[in-house]
Each structure stands twice: as C-alpha cells, then as structure tokens.
Design a protein around this motif. Structure first.
Motif, mmCIF file in Angstrom:
data_model
loop_
_atom_site.group_PDB
_atom_site.id
_atom_site.type_symbol
_atom_site.label_atom_id
_atom_site.label_comp_id
_atom_site.label_asym_id
_atom_site.label_seq_id
_atom_site.Cartn_x
_atom_site.Cartn_y
_atom_site.Cartn_z
ATOM 1 N N VAL A 258 -5.879 2.745 2.293
ATOM 2 C CA VAL A 258 -4.500 2.066 2.770
ATOM 3 C C VAL A 258 -4.949 2.076 4.014
ATOM 4 O O VAL A 258 -4.702 0.839 4.529
ATOM 5 N N SER A 259 -5.378 2.370 5.118
ATOM 6 C CA SER A 259 -5.563 2.641 6.355
ATOM 7 C C SER A 259 -6.142 0.868 6.410
ATOM 8 O O SER A 259 -6.030 0.149 7.244
ATOM 9 N N GLN A 260 -7.284 0.366 5.644
ATOM 10 C CA GLN A 260 -8.272 -0.553 5.132
ATOM 11 C C GLN A 260 -7.125 -1.463 5.232
ATOM 12 O O GLN A 260 -6.790 -2.735 6.143
ATOM 13 N N TYR A 261 -6.543 -1.286 4.264
ATOM 14 C CA TYR A 261 -5.754 -2.610 3.637
ATOM 15 C C TYR A 261 -4.528 -2.926 4.554
ATOM 16 O O TYR A 261 -4.518 -4.203 4.237
ATOM 17 N N ALA B 118 0.606 -0.857 -0.495
ATOM 18 C CA ALA B 118 0.046 0.229 0.574
ATOM 19 C C ALA B 118 1.178 1.581 -0.210
ATOM 20 O O ALA B 118 1.713 0.962 1.008
ATOM 21 N N LYS B 119 0.438 2.139 -0.926
ATOM 22 C CA LYS B 119 1.025 3.467 -0.860
ATOM 23 C C LYS B 119 0.644 4.489 0.090
ATOM 24 O O LYS B 119 -0.314 4.778 0.083
ATOM 25 N N HIS C 132 2.723 7.547 1.532
ATOM 26 C CA HIS C 132 2.914 8.664 1.456
ATOM 27 C C HIS C 132 3.467 8.725 0.037
ATOM 28 O O HIS C 132 3.164 8.016 -0.442
ATOM 29 N N TYR C 133 4.347 10.048 -0.854
ATOM 30 C CA TYR C 133 4.181 10.278 -2.156
ATOM 31 C C TYR C 133 5.479 8.619 -2.155
ATOM 32 O O TYR C 133 5.644 8.295 -3.287
ATOM 33 N N SER C 134 6.315 8.819 -0.698
ATOM 34 C CA SER C 134 7.862 7.702 -1.122
ATOM 35 C C SER C 134 7.925 6.888 0.004
ATOM 36 O O SER C 134 9.014 7.210 0.688
ATOM 37 N N LEU C 135 6.637 6.719 0.466
ATOM 38 C CA LEU C 135 6.883 5.545 1.598
ATOM 39 C C LEU C 135 5.514 4.621 1.463
ATOM 40 O O LEU C 135 4.849 4.645 0.710
ATOM 41 N N PHE C 136 6.432 3.339 0.612
ATOM 42 C CA PHE C 136 4.974 2.122 1.564
ATOM 43 C C PHE C 136 4.954 1.355 2.214
ATOM 44 O O PHE C 136 6.452 1.058 2.862
ATOM 45 N N TYR C 137 4.591 0.720 2.732
ATOM 46 C CA TYR C 137 3.710 -0.619 3.610
ATOM 47 C C TYR C 137 3.506 -1.773 2.369
ATOM 48 O O TYR C 137 3.287 -1.710 1.653
ATOM 49 N N VAL C 138 5.184 -2.719 3.515
ATOM 50 C CA VAL C 138 4.293 -4.079 2.530
ATOM 51 C C VAL C 138 4.558 -5.520 3.610
ATOM 52 O O VAL C 138 5.429 -4.965 3.804
#
Length: 91
Positions: free
Chosen positions: A81-84, A32-33, A35-41
């Motif tokens: 994003v929060s739900q993901y 999930a993206k 922020h612009y340059s921050l991903f959760y994986v």
C-alpha cells in the motif's frame, strides 16, 4: 491532472452493500485500500464528483467522506500500500 483522494465510508444497517461501494470507488481510477473502509485513489475526478459517484451506490443512512490531499505522511502501512501510494501520488 490527477487528484489524490482519500475516501472513507461507514455503511450503516440495514443494507450494507460493501461490494457495491468498493466497486464504485475502484471505478474512479488507480486505487489502494489503506484500511478496511479507507481508500486512496489517484483520479481525474474532483472530490465532489467522486463523492457524488460513490454516494449513488450507498444508502441514505450511510456516511461518506472524500478528501482531496496535496500531502500525506504515514507509518506502519503494509509495504504494498505504501509503495502504491508513493508510485501514484501526483500533485
């Protein structure tokens, strides 16, 4: 076991290859993206393995940080994003 990774990057001039970097991040697993340059994986990769994988798509003057997180709390993120992240968070 899945790891909860946060991947942050800064692409410095010259040669900012955003598409190449984001595709490398997305290839790690469910993402999930945030922020612009921050991903959760959510991934089976360790933070070191993920960092090495993403770094291959970056230039030597770029910046990269990969954090393995056990817990996280957030406010005012987009609902999708929060739900993901809630649905994919594994310990």
């Amino acid at each position: 076991m899945a790891n909860n990774l946060f991947i942050s990057y800064d692409l410095m001039a010259p040669g900012q290859h955003y598409d190449r970097v984001t595709e490398a991040i997305k290839a790690l697993g469910d993402w999930a993206k945030v922020h612009y340059s921050l991903f959760y994986v959510s991934t089976s990769y360790t933070s070191q393995q993920a960092a090495e994988h993403v770094w291959k798509s970056m230039d030597a003057n770029d910046k990269l940080c990969v954090i393995d997180a056990a817990n996280a709390h957030w406010f005012n993120l987009p609902n999708d994003v929060s739900q993901y992240m809630q649905n994919h968070w594994r310990r």
